[in-house]
Design a protein around this motif. Structure first.
Motif, PDB file in Angstrom:
ATOM      1  N   TYR A  92       0.895  -1.128   0.067  1.00 35.25           N
ATOM      2  CA  TYR A  92       0.052  -0.043  -0.084  1.00 35.25           C
ATOM      3  C   TYR A  92       0.674   1.355  -0.100  1.00 35.25           C
ATOM      4  O   TYR A  92       0.578   2.394  -0.523  1.00 35.25           O
ATOM      5  CB  TYR A  92      -0.916  -0.175   1.131  1.00 35.25           C
ATOM      6  CG  TYR A  92      -2.163   1.004   1.140  1.00 35.25           C
ATOM      7  CD1 TYR A  92      -3.153   0.907   0.224  1.00 35.25           C
ATOM      8  CD2 TYR A  92      -2.010   2.124   2.165  1.00 35.25           C
ATOM      9  CE1 TYR A  92      -4.008   1.641   0.033  1.00 35.25           C
ATOM     10  CE2 TYR A  92      -3.174   3.178   2.139  1.00 35.25           C
ATOM     11  CZ  TYR A  92      -4.190   2.715   1.071  1.00 35.25           C
ATOM     12  OH  TYR A  92      -5.114   3.768   0.802  1.00 35.25           O
ATOM     13  N   SER A  93       2.107   1.134   0.628  1.00 30.64           N
ATOM     14  CA  SER A  93       2.913   2.413   0.639  1.00 30.64           C
ATOM     15  C   SER A  93       3.338   2.585  -0.664  1.00 30.64           C
ATOM     16  O   SER A  93       3.599   3.797  -1.033  1.00 30.64           O
ATOM     17  CB  SER A  93       3.847   2.109   1.892  1.00 30.64           C
ATOM     18  OG  SER A  93       3.489   2.074   3.096  1.00 30.64           O
ATOM     19  N   ILE A  94       3.972   1.535  -1.307  1.00 25.72           N
ATOM     20  CA  ILE A  94       4.629   1.613  -2.453  1.00 25.72           C
ATOM     21  C   ILE A  94       3.564   2.078  -3.702  1.00 25.72           C
ATOM     22  O   ILE A  94       3.797   2.987  -4.475  1.00 25.72           O
ATOM     23  CB  ILE A  94       5.129   0.178  -3.105  1.00 25.72           C
ATOM     24  CG1 ILE A  94       6.449   0.119  -2.032  1.00 25.72           C
ATOM     25  CG2 ILE A  94       5.730   0.329  -4.388  1.00 25.72           C
ATOM     26  CD1 ILE A  94       6.686  -1.479  -2.349  1.00 25.72           C
ATOM     27  N   TYR A  95       2.429   1.471  -3.559  1.00 25.26           N
ATOM     28  CA  TYR A  95       1.189   1.992  -4.430  1.00 25.26           C
ATOM     29  C   TYR A  95       1.154   3.494  -4.286  1.00 25.26           C
ATOM     30  O   TYR A  95       0.962   4.250  -5.407  1.00 25.26           O
ATOM     31  CB  TYR A  95       0.026   1.268  -4.128  1.00 25.26           C
ATOM     32  CG  TYR A  95      -1.360   1.552  -4.454  1.00 25.26           C
ATOM     33  CD1 TYR A  95      -1.445   1.259  -5.946  1.00 25.26           C
ATOM     34  CD2 TYR A  95      -2.364   2.519  -4.202  1.00 25.26           C
ATOM     35  CE1 TYR A  95      -2.792   1.759  -6.725  1.00 25.26           C
ATOM     36  CE2 TYR A  95      -3.464   2.772  -4.717  1.00 25.26           C
ATOM     37  CZ  TYR A  95      -3.637   2.272  -6.048  1.00 25.26           C
ATOM     38  OH  TYR A  95      -4.871   2.793  -6.713  1.00 25.26           O
ATOM     39  N   ASN A  96       0.869   4.074  -3.072  1.00 28.88           N
ATOM     40  CA  ASN A  96       0.750   5.502  -2.840  1.00 28.88           C
ATOM     41  C   ASN A  96       1.850   6.351  -3.384  1.00 28.88           C
ATOM     42  O   ASN A  96       1.829   7.399  -3.794  1.00 28.88           O
ATOM     43  CB  ASN A  96       0.274   5.808  -1.357  1.00 28.88           C
ATOM     44  CG  ASN A  96      -1.045   5.407  -1.017  1.00 28.88           C
ATOM     45  OD1 ASN A  96      -1.874   5.291  -1.707  1.00 28.88           O
ATOM     46  ND2 ASN A  96      -1.234   4.762   0.257  1.00 28.88           N
ATOM     47  N   PHE A 141      -4.281  14.162  -3.336  1.00 32.53           N
ATOM     48  CA  PHE A 141      -5.165  13.332  -4.178  1.00 32.53           C
ATOM     49  C   PHE A 141      -5.916  12.324  -3.655  1.00 32.53           C
ATOM     50  O   PHE A 141      -5.522  11.886  -2.265  1.00 32.53           O
ATOM     51  CB  PHE A 141      -4.508  12.702  -5.458  1.00 32.53           C
ATOM     52  CG  PHE A 141      -3.235  11.690  -5.179  1.00 32.53           C
ATOM     53  CD1 PHE A 141      -3.507  10.364  -5.195  1.00 32.53           C
ATOM     54  CD2 PHE A 141      -2.027  11.964  -4.904  1.00 32.53           C
ATOM     55  CE1 PHE A 141      -2.768   9.510  -4.781  1.00 32.53           C
ATOM     56  CE2 PHE A 141      -1.301  11.144  -4.261  1.00 32.53           C
ATOM     57  CZ  PHE A 141      -1.433   9.822  -4.439  1.00 32.53           C
ATOM     58  N   ASN A 142      -7.086  11.685  -4.253  1.00 33.30           N
ATOM     59  CA  ASN A 142      -7.646  10.456  -3.547  1.00 33.30           C
ATOM     60  C   ASN A 142      -7.094   9.328  -4.449  1.00 33.30           C
ATOM     61  O   ASN A 142      -7.257   9.398  -5.776  1.00 33.30           O
ATOM     62  CB  ASN A 142      -9.259  10.700  -3.856  1.00 33.30           C
ATOM     63  CG  ASN A 142      -9.573  11.836  -2.455  1.00 33.30           C
ATOM     64  OD1 ASN A 142      -8.988  11.927  -1.832  1.00 33.30           O
ATOM     65  ND2 ASN A 142     -10.917  12.531  -3.002  1.00 33.30           N
ATOM     66  N   ASN A 143      -6.731   8.323  -3.799  1.00 29.12           N
ATOM     67  CA  ASN A 143      -6.396   7.040  -4.437  1.00 29.12           C
ATOM     68  C   ASN A 143      -7.560   6.404  -5.105  1.00 29.12           C
ATOM     69  O   ASN A 143      -8.758   6.777  -4.681  1.00 29.12           O
ATOM     70  CB  ASN A 143      -5.174   6.258  -3.614  1.00 29.12           C
ATOM     71  CG  ASN A 143      -6.118   5.800  -2.501  1.00 29.12           C
ATOM     72  OD1 ASN A 143      -7.062   5.667  -2.207  1.00 29.12           O
ATOM     73  ND2 ASN A 143      -5.007   5.449  -1.696  1.00 29.12           N
ATOM     74  N   GLU A 147      -8.982   6.968  -0.564  1.00 28.20           N
ATOM     75  CA  GLU A 147      -8.762   7.719   0.572  1.00 28.20           C
ATOM     76  C   GLU A 147      -7.814   8.995   0.304  1.00 28.20           C
ATOM     77  O   GLU A 147      -7.034   8.589  -0.919  1.00 28.20           O
ATOM     78  CB  GLU A 147      -7.651   6.830   1.405  1.00 28.20           C
ATOM     79  CG  GLU A 147      -8.557   5.711   2.021  1.00 28.20           C
ATOM     80  CD  GLU A 147      -7.719   5.023   3.176  1.00 28.20           C
ATOM     81  OE1 GLU A 147      -8.133   4.521   4.378  1.00 28.20           O
ATOM     82  OE2 GLU A 147      -6.484   4.561   2.867  1.00 28.20           O
ATOM     83  N   LYS A 148      -7.610   9.762   1.012  1.00 22.65           N
ATOM     84  CA  LYS A 148      -6.639  10.986   0.618  1.00 22.65           C
ATOM     85  C   LYS A 148      -5.328  10.765   1.012  1.00 22.65           C
ATOM     86  O   LYS A 148      -5.031  10.361   1.959  1.00 22.65           O
ATOM     87  CB  LYS A 148      -7.401  12.265   1.452  1.00 22.65           C
ATOM     88  CG  LYS A 148      -6.568  13.690   0.981  1.00 22.65           C
ATOM     89  CD  LYS A 148      -7.288  14.586   1.792  1.00 22.65           C
ATOM     90  CE  LYS A 148      -6.352  15.828   1.340  1.00 22.65           C
ATOM     91  NZ  LYS A 148      -7.115  17.232   2.052  1.00 22.65           N
ATOM     92  N   VAL A 149      -4.511  11.078   0.084  1.00 25.32           N
ATOM     93  CA  VAL A 149      -3.051  10.900   0.050  1.00 25.32           C
ATOM     94  C   VAL A 149      -2.495  12.346   0.114  1.00 25.32           C
ATOM     95  O   VAL A 149      -2.557  13.020  -0.679  1.00 25.32           O
ATOM     96  CB  VAL A 149      -2.408  10.193  -0.958  1.00 25.32           C
ATOM     97  CG1 VAL A 149      -0.889  10.207  -0.565  1.00 25.32           C
ATOM     98  CG2 VAL A 149      -2.871   8.798  -0.683  1.00 25.32           C
TER      99      VAL A 149
END
Length: 534
Positions: A92-96, A141-143, A147-149
């Motif tokens: 999830y961290s890499i994705y974001n 942005f929203n993924n 969720e907001k990043v």
């Protein structure tokens, strides 16, 4: 456990992990992943050989295996301890991170295009990595998970943590169960939430949930107070003070109820205050209204002429004026009840003053009174009444034009009730009206007192003296009684003072007349009325 420690599992343990959320399509993506999906991916080749314990042609990896990789192995066949198909905190961290860099590059590209010069658009490939930092820290942005990043002022990812409960099974498989969330942004007051019913504890635990407190929780209605010299987790439970509540467990302090509410007995929630005012339906309002109407009827049957008519009419109106103070305060009743009271009583007292002066002038005359002198006395008494009325009307007009009265809510005086009453606008103007009435009363009382010994079988001055003595006593005692009262009792005090003072004037001035007319008609003759002492 460390936040990113995904590879160690102890049955029943709780760990903190970077917050994750399932991405749509991620599970299917991993299931369809093959060795030849990306021939240039050397990392995938090394992972494939170590995960499936096989070798690829021309491989330099030594994994003590003689099995050759066919490339059709399936990731979903691997044990969970080797590879998880679910979205982990690493994934999830890499994705974001990838999407954050993509958004930053997009913003950088848009900025360069916006500020391009005549030399042409600068090649993004020549940009240095540090030039991306400004755009990266401002990314928001929203993924695809909704969720907001974004990053905070310290450059940290504005996200929370998941509380993970590890559950292992006999076949060496395990599950990561989310049992709570740590996120100060979502839970600013409590810090985190946890579902203790969902936690699976090790079998050696003899209680459902371990406690980190050295004492029980503080119930609603209490607040925490730290024990001096004790551990940070030890505290005393202190009851909320008067007027404050706490509606949750382990609150650091109690808070005040809104103005139109009051605490319940346990001080754990607020109750709306009831609206109260003096009404005709309650015993106090009914008795005062009946007294006012009774005295009005008694005054109506009295009769006389000229100056006495003025006094009787003013007394009639004063008894009716008391009814303005009973019932739900309205805009019009609030606007005129105090001014009507002041003007009506000014006419009544000035009539008494004029009557006293008339008595004095009559007794100073030994000869028959001429028509000219009678006319002068009449003009004098009328002038006194009009002059006093003019002064009081001026005061009341100034009061209404500068500080008009209006209905108002008092939420402070009573703990469980909201008082609906008339706001006087200016207390100073109210006492100016009373002060002028007091001045007229003192003048009437003084003049009647000095004329009380005038010889007559029926001396009006003596009765006027008694009536003004009662009047002054009532209103002198009114001020401290009014200031020490609250709520509708303040209104009741003023109504009682109006009725008592008006009744005193009526009783001491007119009842002796009624007694002579009805009970002693032999005294109601001209000879008795002009009898003098030698």
């Amino acid at each position: 456990m460390t936040a990113q420690m995904d590879f160690t599992f102890i049955h029943g343990a709780l760990s903190i992990s970077v917050h994750t959320k399932e991405i749509s399509g991620f599970h299917d993506f991993l299931k369809n992943r093959k060795l030849n999906s990306n021939p240039q991916d050397d990392f995938l080749k090394d992972f494939w050989q170590q995960a499936f314990l096989c070798l690829l042609p021309n491989s330099s990896l030594d994994n003590h295996s003689e099995t050759m990789c066919i490339g059709e192995e399936k990731l979903e066949a691997l044990p969970v301890s080797v590879f998880e198909l679910n979205m982990t905190s690493h994934s999830y961290s890499i994705y974001n991170a990838v999407y954050a860099v993509a958004h930053a590059l997009h913003n950088l590209s848009s900025s360069v295009f916006k500020h391009r010069t005549d030399r042409g658009k600068q090649n993004l490939r020549k940009l240095q990595p540090w030039q991306l930092h400004h755009f990266l820290k401002n990314v928001s942005f929203n993924n695809t998970a909704g969720e907001k990043v974004s990053f905070n002022d310290n450059g940290d990812l504005a996200t929370g943590f998941d509380i993970i409960n590890g559950v292992t099974f006999n076949n060496e498989s395990f599950l990561r169960v989310k049992v709570g969330r740590v996120d100060p942004q979502i839970f600013p007051n409590i810090g985190f939430t946890i579902h203790d019913n969902a936690i699976v504890w090790p079998s050696r635990f003899n209680q459902e949930c371990p406690s980190s407190l050295c004492n029980d929780n503080c119930d609603p209605g209490y607040s925490k107070r730290r024990v001096e010299g004790g551990p940070f987790c030890c505290y005393d439970c202190i009851p909320c003070p008067e007027g404050k509540i706490s509606n949750e467990r382990d609150m650091a302090g109690c808070f005040q109820c809104p103005e139109n509410h009051y605490p319940n007995k346990n001080r754990d929630f607020c109750i709306p205050k009831s609206l109260t005012f003096l009404t005709f339906k309650e015993a106090l309002g009914t008795s005062l209204a009946i007294s006012a109407l009774f005295l009005f009827c008694v005054t109506a049957v009295a009769n006389n002429r000229n100056l006495t008519y003025t006094l009787l009419i003013s007394l009639l109106l004063s008894f009716l004026c008391a009814l303005l103070f009973i019932g739900k305060p309205q805009k019009m009743t609030c606007l005129f009840r105090q001014t009507a009271f002041g003007i009506i009583f000014s006419v009544a007292i000035s009539s008494v003053l004029a009557k006293t002066i008339t008595v004095i002038l009559a007794f100073q005359t030994t000869k028959p009174v001429s028509c000219l002198k009678k006319s002068f006395w009449k003009r004098t008494t009328t002038s006194i009444i009009l002059f006093c009325l003019l002064i009081q009307v001026t005061i009341c007009t100034a009061w209404l034009s500068t500080f008009p009265q209006f209905p108002d809510f008092d939420v402070i005086s009573m703990a469980k009730e909201v008082i609906l009453d008339c706001n006087e606008g200016s207390v100073s103007m109210f006492y100016c009206v009373l002060a002028f009435l007091g001045f007229l009363s003192i003048c009437s009382f003084t003049s009647a007192f000095f004329a009380r010994k005038l010889s007559d079988s029926f001396n009006k001055a003596k009765f006027i003296t008694f009536s003004m003595l009662v009047f002054c006593a009532v209103w002198i005692s009114f001020v401290p009684a009014y200031l020490s009262s609250k709520c509708k009792h303040m209104v009741a005090v003023e109504i009682f003072s109006i009725l008592a003072s008006s009744g005193g004037l009526l009783g001491f001035i007119f009842f002796p007349k009624c007694y002579i007319i009805v009970m002693r008609p032999d005294m109601n003759i001209k000879k008795q009325l002009i009898k003098r002492k030698h």
